[in-house]
Design a protein around this motif. Sequence first.
Motif, PDB file in Angstrom:
ATOM      1  N   TRP A  28      76.844  76.571   7.219  1.00 39.66           N
ATOM      2  CA  TRP A  28      76.327  77.881   7.634  1.00 39.66           C
ATOM      3  C   TRP A  28      77.392  78.863   7.404  1.00 39.66           C
ATOM      4  O   TRP A  28      78.508  78.704   7.793  1.00 39.66           O
ATOM      5  N   LYS A  29      77.024  79.965   6.905  1.00 38.26           N
ATOM      6  CA  LYS A  29      77.847  81.247   6.744  1.00 38.26           C
ATOM      7  C   LYS A  29      77.539  82.235   7.623  1.00 38.26           C
ATOM      8  O   LYS A  29      76.393  82.717   7.659  1.00 38.26           O
ATOM      9  N   GLN A  35      84.077  89.953   5.806  1.00 42.04           N
ATOM     10  CA  GLN A  35      84.648  88.866   6.102  1.00 42.04           C
ATOM     11  C   GLN A  35      83.502  87.709   6.457  1.00 42.04           C
ATOM     12  O   GLN A  35      82.480  87.870   7.074  1.00 42.04           O
ATOM     13  N   SER A  36      83.884  86.466   6.129  1.00 36.21           N
ATOM     14  CA  SER A  36      82.929  85.321   6.109  1.00 36.21           C
ATOM     15  C   SER A  36      83.628  84.031   6.675  1.00 36.21           C
ATOM     16  O   SER A  36      84.767  83.799   6.622  1.00 36.21           O
ATOM     17  N   LEU A  37      82.959  83.443   7.488  1.00 38.43           N
ATOM     18  CA  LEU A  37      83.154  82.100   8.244  1.00 38.43           C
ATOM     19  C   LEU A  37      82.229  81.176   7.930  1.00 38.43           C
ATOM     20  O   LEU A  37      80.931  81.539   7.796  1.00 38.43           O
ATOM     21  N   TYR A  38      82.747  79.982   7.555  1.00 38.54           N
ATOM     22  CA  TYR A  38      81.813  79.025   7.148  1.00 38.54           C
ATOM     23  C   TYR A  38      81.806  77.887   7.992  1.00 38.54           C
ATOM     24  O   TYR A  38      82.910  77.487   8.275  1.00 38.54           O
ATOM     25  N   LEU A  39      80.842  77.347   8.634  1.00 35.82           N
ATOM     26  CA  LEU A  39      80.637  76.467   9.713  1.00 35.82           C
ATOM     27  C   LEU A  39      80.007  75.265   8.969  1.00 35.82           C
ATOM     28  O   LEU A  39      78.984  75.228   8.580  1.00 35.82           O
ATOM     29  N   GLY A  40      80.850  73.979   9.320  1.00 34.15           N
ATOM     30  CA  GLY A  40      80.205  72.690   8.482  1.00 34.15           C
ATOM     31  C   GLY A  40      79.929  71.831   9.635  1.00 34.15           C
ATOM     32  O   GLY A  40      80.569  71.585  10.462  1.00 34.15           O
ATOM     33  N   ALA A  60      81.438  76.309   0.001  1.00 39.90           N
ATOM     34  CA  ALA A  60      82.440  76.631   1.132  1.00 39.90           C
ATOM     35  C   ALA A  60      83.677  76.667   1.079  1.00 39.90           C
ATOM     36  O   ALA A  60      84.522  77.623   1.180  1.00 39.90           O
ATOM     37  N   TYR A  61      84.128  75.258   0.748  1.00 38.24           N
ATOM     38  CA  TYR A  61      85.640  75.235   0.576  1.00 38.24           C
ATOM     39  C   TYR A  61      86.267  76.075  -0.685  1.00 38.24           C
ATOM     40  O   TYR A  61      87.389  76.596  -0.383  1.00 38.24           O
ATOM     41  N   VAL A  68      90.028  75.226   8.256  1.00 39.43           N
ATOM     42  CA  VAL A  68      90.512  75.071   9.606  1.00 39.43           C
ATOM     43  C   VAL A  68      89.264  73.860  10.173  1.00 39.43           C
ATOM     44  O   VAL A  68      88.147  74.073  10.980  1.00 39.43           O
ATOM     45  N   PRO A  69      89.900  72.591  10.078  1.00 40.37           N
ATOM     46  CA  PRO A  69      88.996  71.443  10.647  1.00 40.37           C
ATOM     47  C   PRO A  69      89.164  71.504  12.387  1.00 40.37           C
ATOM     48  O   PRO A  69      89.999  72.360  12.877  1.00 40.37           O
TER      49      PRO A  69
END
Length: 186
Positions: A28-29, A35-40, A60-61, A68-69
């Motif tokens: 999800w973005k 600014q963007s944050l990707y959550l996997g 996303a990568y 940030v794992p």
Amino acid sequence: MNNALRIVLFALCFLVAQSIGSAQSPVWKVSKDGQSLYLGGTCHLLRKSDFPLPVAFDAAYGNADVLVPEVDPQQMEDPSVAMTLMGKARFTDGRTLKTVLSKEVYEELAEQGQKSGLPIEILNGFKPGMAVTMITIQELIKVGVSQEGVDMFYAKKGKAEGKPIRALESVQFQIDLITSIGQGFE
């Protein structure tokens, strides 16, 4: 396994399957002010057949400046982490699984341990959460799961490419979490 636990596990599996089935992407973005944050939605352990990963992870990568794992997987490979985990995962006060678990739960754990190739004599000195984790990992290995999960895959890639890697949680937090599973439910 008692019926209540079976029901809880079934419900959990059903909810996870439903959420996965209805999701359009495992990533999800979230964006705000450019600014963007990707959550996997990731798994720490996968089979070789689970690769290649969905293209959404690669996208996303590729767009991320920093990886940030949950925990830096590279740190988890440090032998001192395993030693710390094993030290905290064992009873040190004379207790054993037999003394902290009910007779019924202890017998079920012993039966499952035997089926998994981990006799209760091996497990008895470990805290309940670690004993269950060991059995779970043993069963996952039987079906071809390895420690190369999504986090490890991208951490190795990020390290090779010089991408900064941070972590949401410390290794110590994870060790404390794993070694305290089941406390209060013994």
